[in-house]
Design an enzyme around this catalytic site. Structure first.
Site: not given
Ligand SMILES: *Cc1c(COP(=O)(O)O)cnc(C)c1O
Length: 412
Positions: A9, A136, A235, A264
């Site tokens: 980024y 996102y 998600d 995460k």
């Molecule tokens: C960070 C994130 C992702 C992507 O995860 P990566 O481990 O960076 O590939 C997908 N969805 C959400 C909501 C996120 O915050």
């Protein structure tokens, strides 16, 4: 600078060599030049226990001496089996099957593939997804497609056809639920034979600007989706493990999503991993005699024992030390501090669980903030019009005061 490492980024021309973190302990990053910084953003929202947590370190060392990696084809490993059990136990009722992969983006990819093939296995060719404004979901191709961020993914926009975004009812409570539901209803009425799933970051959108919206929208949306055989995909890569004040954001809703993705904080910032969970209904459509119906995805590091042992220990500590109580305290402290922060540049202030964000009218109004915070011993990195904190849950009161003090001073 034309550095050898091509940073994520980053417009490289604007950037000097990044400072190097030599060690990190608790919530503090120790840089090579001696600077110490309280990490207010948990290293992109994952380091929930802070750094160098002795119990997690030991769990990894123990596992390292047993087996650090083994393939998931034909054989398995104890931490992966145990983690699947644990995730099924703590996630909303009905999510009974766990697929492991190695990052959030891949976890979302798997969810989207699952949704498309779920319909395919039942003889329907549905291929489109509905998503939310400002969504996102990651940086791989299909996750970009369901994302709504011209700044991140502008160069690839022309590759994606017919994308549909619903504007969620921002605010909680919100008086915009009917509008959002009507928009969704129209989409479903017109395109229900093509729509495989509806993917959302429940309650709290992360990279899209830390936007909070009313969960009642999701309750009503779920009913519409169910009637039209559209899978609801949560998600929870960012919201999972306490960030919104409950263990999972789904707990603010009155239903179980068909598919849910965790990453995460799943592995507390130690080793990248993700889990895509599915209900029996989803799983059953893959189950049968034909290999063609199987889920054809297999990350090399799926169910990595070190990652799974880390996740197990992280969840154990989270439960044992009653992190949800601490998250409520953090929320109260952020709210209190935000009440005192007022400035004409501020467009909005948002707080939910252990997340607080301030939105300004123009990104230039945050120019220089990162250095300003660093000079005051805090690691906090604004992007676009947003400056935010998502601290490790183990942050001390003093450290949290320090972080909030930087915001107060900047807007003072
Ligand atoms: C960070 C994130 C992702 C992507 O995860 P990566 O481990 O960076 O590939 C997908 N969805 C959400 C909501 C996120 O915050």
């Amino acid at each position: 600078m034309r550095t050898k490492v091509w940073y994520p980024y980053q417009q490289m021309q604007k950037q000097e060599q990044f400072p190097i973190v030599q060690e990190a302990h608790g919530c503090t990053l120790h840089l090579e030049n001696g600077t110490q910084l309280v990490d207010a953003v948990s290293s992109w929202w994952c380091v929930i226990h802070g750094y160098n947590h002795p119990e997690i370190n030991n769990a990894i060392k123990d596992q390292l001496d047993k087996v650090s990696h083994v393939m998931m084809g034909g054989i398995s490993n104890a931490p992966a089996e145990a983690l699947a059990d644990k995730l099924i136990e703590i996630t909303p009722d009905g999510l009974n099957h766990v697929f492991f992969s190695d990052s959030g983006s891949v976890g979302v990819e798997v969810a989207l593939k699952m949704a498309i093939q779920y319909h395919h296995n039942k003889g329907k060719d549905k291929k489109h997804f509905i998503a939310l404004n400002k969504a996102y979901h990651g940086d791989t191709f299909k996750t970009m497609e369901v994302g709504d961020d011209p700044c991140y993914h502008g160069a690839f926009k022309h590759l994606f056809d017919s994308r549909t975004y619903i504007k969620p009812p921002y605010g909680w409570p919100s008086d915009q639920i009917t509008q959002s539901i009507d928009q969704l209803k129209n989409q479903i009425t017109e395109h229900k034979d093509q729509i495989a799933g509806f993917i959302v970051e429940p309650l709290l959108q992360g990279a899209g600007g830390f936007r909070i919206y009313d969960p009642e929208f999701l309750n009503q949306a779920y009913q519409l989706c169910k009637e039209a055989d559209i899978l609801m995909i949560f998600d929870e890569v960012a919201t999972g493990f306490g960030r919104t004040g409950k263990l999972f954001a789904a707990e603010h809703c009155n239903f179980t999503p068909d598919i849910m993705i965790l990453s995460k904080a799943l592995t507390a910032g130690y080793i990248g991993h993700a889990a895509t969970l599915a209900t029996d209904t989803v799983f059953e459509s893959f189950y049968g005699k034909s290999d063609a119906n199987a889920l054809m995805h297999g990350p090399t590091f799926s169910g990595n024992p070190l990652a799974c042992a880390t996740a197990l220990k992280s969840i154990e500590i989270f439960e044992r030390d009653q992190y949800l109580d601490r998250i409520t305290e953090i929320e109260t402290k952020i709210n209190k501090a935000f009440d005192t922060i007022n400035h004409p540049n501020i467009k909005a202030k948002r707080v939910l669980g252990a997340c607080g964000a301030i939105e300004v009218f123009e990104d230039v109004q945050l120019k220089g903030f990162q250095n300003f915070a660093m000079e005051r011993g805090v690691w906090m990195r604004p992007f676009e019009e947003y400056v935010y904190l998502m601290p490790p849950y183990l942050i001390s009161d003093e450290e949290l005061e320090k972080v909030l003090g930087v915001l107060k001073e900047w807007f003072g």
